[in-house]
Design a protein around this motif. Sequence first.
Motif, PDB file in Angstrom:
ATOM      1  N   ARG A  87      -0.185   8.669   5.556  1.00  0.00           N
ATOM      2  CA  ARG A  87       0.798   8.888   4.495  1.00  0.00           C
ATOM      3  C   ARG A  87       2.027   8.078   4.925  1.00  0.00           C
ATOM      4  O   ARG A  87       2.760   8.484   5.833  1.00  0.00           O
ATOM      5  N   PHE A  88       2.206   6.936   4.313  1.00  0.00           N
ATOM      6  CA  PHE A  88       3.183   5.962   4.812  1.00  0.00           C
ATOM      7  C   PHE A  88       4.620   6.409   4.577  1.00  0.00           C
ATOM      8  O   PHE A  88       4.947   7.047   3.585  1.00  0.00           O
ATOM      9  N   ALA A  89       5.464   6.007   5.516  1.00  0.00           N
ATOM     10  CA  ALA A  89       6.876   6.370   5.448  1.00  0.00           C
ATOM     11  C   ALA A  89       7.630   5.558   4.397  1.00  0.00           C
ATOM     12  O   ALA A  89       8.614   6.035   3.823  1.00  0.00           O
ATOM     13  N   HIS A  90       7.179   4.322   4.142  1.00  0.00           N
ATOM     14  CA  HIS A  90       7.874   3.435   3.209  1.00  0.00           C
ATOM     15  C   HIS A  90       7.032   3.227   1.954  1.00  0.00           C
ATOM     16  O   HIS A  90       5.821   3.003   2.018  1.00  0.00           O
ATOM     17  N   ARG A  91       7.710   3.252   0.811  1.00  0.00           N
ATOM     18  CA  ARG A  91       6.998   3.126  -0.472  1.00  0.00           C
ATOM     19  C   ARG A  91       6.271   1.794  -0.593  1.00  0.00           C
ATOM     20  O   ARG A  91       5.258   1.689  -1.282  1.00  0.00           O
ATOM     21  N   GLU A  92       6.772   0.750   0.102  1.00  0.00           N
ATOM     22  CA  GLU A  92       6.147  -0.564   0.001  1.00  0.00           C
ATOM     23  C   GLU A  92       4.695  -0.554   0.476  1.00  0.00           C
ATOM     24  O   GLU A  92       3.883  -1.380   0.042  1.00  0.00           O
ATOM     25  N   ARG A  93       4.353   0.379   1.350  1.00  0.00           N
ATOM     26  CA  ARG A  93       3.004   0.418   1.904  1.00  0.00           C
ATOM     27  C   ARG A  93       2.202   1.631   1.433  1.00  0.00           C
ATOM     28  O   ARG A  93       1.036   1.802   1.826  1.00  0.00           O
ATOM     29  N   ALA A  94       2.783   2.463   0.623  1.00  0.00           N
ATOM     30  CA  ALA A  94       2.177   3.757   0.280  1.00  0.00           C
ATOM     31  C   ALA A  94       0.765   3.635  -0.274  1.00  0.00           C
ATOM     32  O   ALA A  94      -0.123   4.429   0.072  1.00  0.00           O
ATOM     33  N   GLU A  95       0.516   2.640  -1.124  1.00  0.00           N
ATOM     34  CA  GLU A  95      -0.791   2.536  -1.771  1.00  0.00           C
ATOM     35  C   GLU A  95      -1.891   2.084  -0.811  1.00  0.00           C
ATOM     36  O   GLU A  95      -3.083   2.183  -1.146  1.00  0.00           O
ATOM     37  N   GLU A  96      -1.526   1.611   0.368  1.00  0.00           N
ATOM     38  CA  GLU A  96      -2.546   1.249   1.348  1.00  0.00           C
ATOM     39  C   GLU A  96      -3.405   2.456   1.736  1.00  0.00           C
ATOM     40  O   GLU A  96      -4.597   2.309   2.042  1.00  0.00           O
ATOM     41  N   ALA A  97      -2.792   3.628   1.735  1.00  0.00           N
ATOM     42  CA  ALA A  97      -3.533   4.837   2.110  1.00  0.00           C
ATOM     43  C   ALA A  97      -4.721   5.055   1.179  1.00  0.00           C
ATOM     44  O   ALA A  97      -5.813   5.448   1.621  1.00  0.00           O
ATOM     45  N   ASP A  98      -4.531   4.792  -0.109  1.00  0.00           N
ATOM     46  CA  ASP A  98      -5.627   4.963  -1.069  1.00  0.00           C
ATOM     47  C   ASP A  98      -6.749   3.956  -0.812  1.00  0.00           C
ATOM     48  O   ASP A  98      -7.931   4.294  -0.928  1.00  0.00           O
ATOM     49  N   ALA A  99      -6.374   2.730  -0.454  1.00  0.00           N
ATOM     50  CA  ALA A  99      -7.392   1.705  -0.186  1.00  0.00           C
ATOM     51  C   ALA A  99      -8.259   2.102   0.998  1.00  0.00           C
ATOM     52  O   ALA A  99      -9.488   1.939   0.976  1.00  0.00           O
TER      53      ALA A  99
END
Length: 269
Positions: A87-99
Amino acid sequence: MIRGYSPRRYLMCPPEHFRVAYAINPWMDPGKPVDTALAVAQWEALRERYRALGHTVDELAPRRELPDMVFAANGATVLGGRVLGARFAHRERAEEADAHHDWYTTHGFTEVRPAEHTNEGEGDFTPTASWLLAARGFRSDPLAVQEAQEYFGRPAIGLHLVDPAFYHLDTALCVLAGDEIMYYPGAFSPGSRAVLRRLFPDALLATAEDARAFGLNAVSDGHHVLLPQEASGLVEPLRLRGYEPVPVHLSELLKGGGSVKCCTAEIRG
């Protein structure tokens, strides 16, 4: 002493869309150009080195809108075949968790848990033979330490990072084999340094120069230690301990604040 190693399984993501479009760590500067073709070539050389050493490398498809996906270690932690998502700290990377979640659920993993608390995967979680080392201070929530311990059933040791240049555990500490580690003391709080000294009295201590060259952002298979070639001061100490250092060149990816380990998620069955 010559150490043995065991074949590993890694997950990597090609840097086809890698660029420094924002700054979320001290190493990132959007004003510095990135040579994407060179980044891909350097990444491919690392991938092929793993395969030449007998390891399996799976690949995660990159997404154009997520330029940091190359840093695959941040997407999840896998231990005993169980997957704890990031669960990423920065919104710029947040969608990586779904991938990452989608990759694991479509590749035969049946125990895949989305994180309740902020953590950035193997950026801040790394297992030794006896413990799960878990950092906090910049990216991972202290509650993530307890969450990981409950999920994996392994004692978690919380370590507090205090230097922004070492914003993830994998920039400041590397597990070499079993309960043997190398780390940079200056990245940790006084209490965490005391814990590390007590648990790992024979650890290899890195200098500030080698740590800032991302020498601890390394991957060990128990014998070979792949690390940035700029961290030359670690080569001889590793050899004296029976490891085989394997210097690699990832200059373009360093512009994003990551090196060997950041590019490499380990899938532990």
